[in-house]
Design a protein around this motif. Structure first.
Motif, mmCIF file in Angstrom:
data_model
loop_
_atom_site.group_PDB
_atom_site.id
_atom_site.type_symbol
_atom_site.label_atom_id
_atom_site.label_comp_id
_atom_site.label_asym_id
_atom_site.label_seq_id
_atom_site.Cartn_x
_atom_site.Cartn_y
_atom_site.Cartn_z
ATOM 1 N N THR A 190 -10.850 -7.074 -13.555
ATOM 2 C CA THR A 190 -9.995 -5.903 -13.467
ATOM 3 C C THR A 190 -10.756 -4.783 -12.766
ATOM 4 O O THR A 190 -11.931 -4.553 -13.052
ATOM 5 N N GLY A 191 -10.098 -4.090 -11.844
ATOM 6 C CA GLY A 191 -10.721 -2.924 -11.240
ATOM 7 C C GLY A 191 -11.366 -3.197 -9.902
ATOM 8 O O GLY A 191 -11.158 -4.230 -9.265
ATOM 9 N N VAL A 192 -12.202 -2.246 -9.475
ATOM 10 C CA VAL A 192 -12.858 -2.276 -8.164
ATOM 11 C C VAL A 192 -14.351 -2.484 -8.352
ATOM 12 O O VAL A 192 -14.987 -1.832 -9.191
ATOM 13 N N LEU A 193 -14.923 -3.398 -7.580
ATOM 14 C CA LEU A 193 -16.358 -3.679 -7.641
ATOM 15 C C LEU A 193 -17.140 -2.450 -7.188
ATOM 16 O O LEU A 193 -16.916 -1.916 -6.097
ATOM 17 N N GLN A 194 -18.073 -2.027 -8.026
ATOM 18 C CA GLN A 194 -18.829 -0.795 -7.766
ATOM 19 C C GLN A 194 -20.151 -1.042 -7.041
ATOM 20 O O GLN A 194 -20.700 -0.119 -6.437
ATOM 21 N N ASN A 195 -20.685 -2.241 -7.119
ATOM 22 C CA ASN A 195 -22.004 -2.498 -6.533
ATOM 23 C C ASN A 195 -21.995 -3.740 -5.635
ATOM 24 O O ASN A 195 -22.751 -4.691 -5.855
ATOM 25 N N PRO A 196 -21.133 -3.777 -4.604
ATOM 26 C CA PRO A 196 -21.076 -4.960 -3.743
ATOM 27 C C PRO A 196 -22.405 -5.274 -3.072
ATOM 28 O O PRO A 196 -22.726 -6.440 -2.835
ATOM 29 N N GLY A 197 -23.190 -4.254 -2.766
ATOM 30 C CA GLY A 197 -24.486 -4.481 -2.134
ATOM 31 C C GLY A 197 -25.451 -5.243 -3.004
ATOM 32 O O GLY A 197 -26.368 -5.903 -2.491
ATOM 33 N N ASP A 198 -25.279 -5.194 -4.326
ATOM 34 C CA ASP A 198 -26.180 -5.888 -5.245
ATOM 35 C C ASP A 198 -25.785 -7.339 -5.476
ATOM 36 O O ASP A 198 -26.635 -8.156 -5.842
ATOM 37 N N VAL A 199 -24.506 -7.659 -5.307
ATOM 38 C CA VAL A 199 -24.037 -8.987 -5.733
ATOM 39 C C VAL A 199 -23.430 -9.818 -4.606
ATOM 40 O O VAL A 199 -23.278 -11.032 -4.755
ATOM 41 N N LEU A 200 -23.060 -9.192 -3.479
ATOM 42 C CA LEU A 200 -22.467 -9.920 -2.368
ATOM 43 C C LEU A 200 -23.419 -9.966 -1.186
ATOM 44 O O LEU A 200 -24.187 -9.018 -0.949
ATOM 45 N N SER A 201 -23.347 -11.043 -0.445
ATOM 46 C CA SER A 201 -24.147 -11.140 0.771
ATOM 47 C C SER A 201 -23.521 -10.276 1.859
ATOM 48 O O SER A 201 -22.367 -9.846 1.758
ATOM 49 N N ALA A 202 -24.277 -10.055 2.913
ATOM 50 C CA ALA A 202 -23.764 -9.274 4.032
ATOM 51 C C ALA A 202 -22.535 -9.962 4.647
ATOM 52 O O ALA A 202 -21.561 -9.299 5.022
#
Length: 785
Positions: free
Chosen positions: A258-270
């Motif tokens: 639920t909601g919007v991911l706040q830390n994409p830089g920490d958990v997603l690749s470029a």
């Protein structure tokens, strides 16, 4: 006036005598107003169905940290809850829901379950019995006030009372913290709204996690604290608030929430971030995590963990899903000018079905529900495929529907999957935004949602095979005995035949309101008004009933009373029809008509035999026995007859003369309400020339006699048949009494072999045939020669 002008056509009477006189019922009047049944309007909830000038509701904001243990299939978590008292009342304690305690060893649900043993039991049924000792309830380790002071608390099964050190006055807030843990259930063994699925082929888990944290109960103007125990059917009543949730999971897991991911830089690749950006500007879903990438993660286990942080504003709940098996796709749409990211998470076992349809269905649902209710205002909408067959949360839902291992699927699987996604995504509107009390009234979210689901299905594909919504689809349920039915207005835990009662019957009722009683224009406006008034608020049944009447300008108390408060069913019948025409008094016309009828009358058996057996009569042999009457023609118009007619006509006004010679046909149709449920009378008349006309008579025709009425139809052409409910609008349970003259419809019986082979789905059959056709000449399909 009519009785003086009408005369019965002697051989054209089609039925028995008239029904009893219409008198007011001595029993309960089905058109009585819903007075005692509805609460008295006040400054919080008005008589129009709108929130009052002093309407209020509480608020609960959450900051949650939760950790997933993929080795032990367990959850540990802590949360800070800020509870704001916006009521006019002083609160000395708070109630918190512990819904996970439905899986506690001392669960009321398990203790009160009933069942029977049989000579044959499935392994799954046995597993269910033997897993009854599974301990999945909350282990509450700490309840503290902000600042560290322990708070006294009492756990009452699925509810926990927290005693406040000082009373919480209006406009004040209190922040407290809870720490907890619990074991996650195997969804395939213990079927709940949350759990995991284990995949033995690659030794991975897929988690769909909800009801995972202690949640504030609702305190309302309507009933105070809603602290009914969670027994399984009655779902959730929750206040709105803001959420910030940090989810720690294995480093190679993909987590949707639920909601919007706040830390994409920490958990997603470029690369994943670039793909998400691309998804904002495409008309088809973009893969954020591909099937090949998910398969690689299944085989190569990463060490360590990652923490995914999500934030959501003004929602009533929070749920999430986690797995290294997830394929992830996304597509952004605009709703009322605002971007909505539509997304799906699913394992490879869901393909090709999920990659083709899921996100497209999510987008279609958001658009269609917004058209019929209010614009969707949340930034994301997510569909997750896993072990849970169908369950809803704000911005995220869990959905079933899996193809065969060879990638083929039946039509039932395809449409079942599309329907469940529409249904669960649709729950964003009912009850996630229009926030009804599911613990008390299942129909207010499931029934209303199933209705809009039906509308959305029909806009997905022409002649979509909807399972619920059409009146004809609920007839079998409405036919069942009253001993196995309960009114819709029954508490969620006491409802019998849960699916038909809480989903299908209210949805069908709304369809009847829309199509037959109000019409689409009035209904759609009123339904949107209900959604607008109660968006992000807590509506009760009376608010819905009153708003629909208020906005449509129609008294519907008779409908709510019959469809929602009773187990009556629709069974309207034509008891008989009488045909009349006007006696013109013109002797030439009327005598000719009488002669035609006389000549057309069938001869009796004696008359037919006498023509054969009596060759000559005495008068035939002795003509001298004839006198005046042997030559007299009583149907010949005399000059005296013509003079009397001219004198009669001379006394009439021009309008009366025109009416006398109009040639109109009058039909007295006797109607009975055998099922007890008041409904409009929809009549189709077929004329002698083959043309048809449909007349929709409002339900108020029954207002003075709820059981039987007569209705006169006046037509210019002769009618050869009358049919009630020709388009199956009212869920009439017995069509055999709907036609006059009566129609007999053939039924069928089926022949089958004693043992039938399990059939392939059509897609498998075609694939098998294609493989056979592609084999080189001379190769065998198996076996020995």
């Amino acid at each position: 006036m009519l009785k003086h002008l009408l005369r019965s056509a002697a051989v054209a009477v089609l039925a028995a005598g008239p029904l009893a006189a219409q008198t007011t019922n001595s029993g309960t009047d089905k058109f009585a107003q819903l007075g005692p049944e509805l609460p008295t309007p006040n400054t919080y909830r008005t008589a129009s169905g709108a929130p009052g000038s002093q309407y209020w509701q509480q608020r609960a904001d959450y900051n949650i940290q939760v950790k997933l243990d993929d080795e032990k299939q367990a959850i540990t978590g802590s949360e800070d809850i800020t509870y704001t008292n916006l009521s006019p009342d002083v609160l000395t304690y708070l109630w918190v829901q512990l819904d996970q305690n439905i899986l506690d060893k001392t669960s009321i649900t398990q203790a009160t379950e009933v069942g029977e043993l049989s000579d044959k039991m499935s392994f799954r049924g046995l597993e269910y019995l033997m897993n009854s000792d599974f301990d999945g309830g909350f282990k509450i380790s700490e309840v503290k006030l902000k600042g560290g002071k322990a708070l006294p608390h009492v756990i009452n099964h699925t509810m926990m009372r927290i005693d406040l050190p000082t009373p919480l006055r209006p406009k004040q807030a209190v922040t407290f913290s809870i720490k907890w843990s619990y074991n996650i259930n195997d969804q395939l063994k213990i079927n709940q709204r949350s759990g995991y699925e284990y995949f033995p082929e690659d030794k991975n888990y897929l988690y769909e996690i909800a009801q995972f944290y202690p949640r504030m109960a609702v305190y309302s103007d309507f009933q105070g604290w809603q602290h009914k125990q969670f027994l399984g059917n009655g779902e959730f009543a929750l206040p709105f608030g803001d959420y910030r949730v940090s989810i720690t999971a294995p480093a190679d897991h993909v987590v949707g929430a639920t909601g919007v991911l706040q830390n994409p830089g920490d958990v997603l690749s470029a690369t994943q971030r670039q793909r998400l950006e691309k998804a904002k500007n495409t008309k088809t879903p973009v893969l954020i995590v591909t099937e090949q990438e998910a398969e690689a993660a299944e085989q190569k286990r990463a060490k360590g963990t990652k923490t995914w942080t999500y934030a959501a504003k003004n929602v009533r709940d929070f749920a999430w899903a986690s797995s290294r098996k997830f394929i992830w796709d996304a597509m952004q749409i605009k709703q009322a000018g605002k971007p909505v990211m539509c997304m799906s998470y699913y394992p490879k076992e869901g393909n090709p079905l999920w990659g083709k349809y899921s996100t497209e269905v999510v987008a279609h649902t958001i658009k269609t529900y917004s058209k019929f209710t209010i614009d969707y205002e949340y930034p994301v909408a997510i569909s997750v495929h896993g072990p849970v067959g169908g369950m809803e949360y704000p911005m995220l839902c869990f959905n079933g529907g899996r193809p065969e291992k060879d990638g083929t699927y039946s039509a039932n699987t395809k449409y079942g999957m599309i329907s469940v996604i529409i249904h669960e995504v649709g729950h964003n509107f009912f009850p996630m935004i229009i926030n009804s009390d599911e613990r008390q009234w299942t129909w207010m979210d499931e029934g209303l949602n199933t209705f809009v689901q039906y509308l959305t299905e029909q806009e997905w594909e022409r002649n979509y095979p909807s399972r619920r919504g059409e009146p004809k689809l609920i007839v079998d349920y409405m036919r069942t005995g009253k001993n196995v039915q309960t009114p819709i207005m029954t508490n969620s835990e006491s409802v019998l035949q849960f699916g038909p009662n809480a989903y299908a019957k209210p949805a069908t009722g709304l369809n009847i309101l829309r199509e037959t009683i109000l019409g689409r224009q009035l209904f759609d406006y009123a339904f949107k008004e209900y959604a607008r008034r109660w968006a992000y608020k807590h509506p009760e049944p009376a608010d819905f009933f009153r708003t629909m009447e208020d906005a449509s300008g129609t008294d519907l108390d008779w409908f709510w009373r019959g469809w929602f408060y009773t187990t009556d069913h629709t069974d309207l019948a034509i008891e008989g029809v009488k045909w009349y025409t006007i006696d013109s008094k013109n002797p030439e016309i009327e005598n000719a008509r009488k002669r035609e009828l006389l000549n057309a009358a069938p001869k009796t058996l004696s008359e037919q035999r006498n023509l054969q057996d009596i060759k000559r009569t005495l008068v035939d042999d002795k003509p001298q026995l004839n006198d005046f009457y042997n030559a007299y023609d009583p149907l010949a118009a005399t000059e005296a007859d013509k003079k009397r007619y001219q004198d009669y006509v001379a006394k009439l006004t021009p309008e009366q003369q025109q009416r006398l010679n109009s040639g109109l046909h009058f039909y007295e149709v006797s109607l009975k309400n055998l099922g007890g449920l008041t409904m409009p009378v929809v009549v189709q008349m077929t004329y002698e020339d083959g043309k048809q006309e449909v007349v929709n008579i409002p339900a108020e025709i029954w207002r003075k006699n709820n059981a039987q009425v007569t209705k006169v139809f006046i037509t210019e052409k002769p009618v050869v048949s009358f049919v009630l409910d020709p388009f199956l609008e009212t869920a009439d349970t017995d069509l055999s009494n709907n036609a006059y003259p009566n129609r007999t419809a053939p039924s069928r019986f089926e022949l089958f072999e004693q043992q039938q082979r399990q059939q392939q789905n059509p897609m498998q059959q075609q694939t098998s045939m294609q493989k056979l056709e592609q084999k080189p000449a001379g190769t065998s399909s198996g076996g020995t020669n």
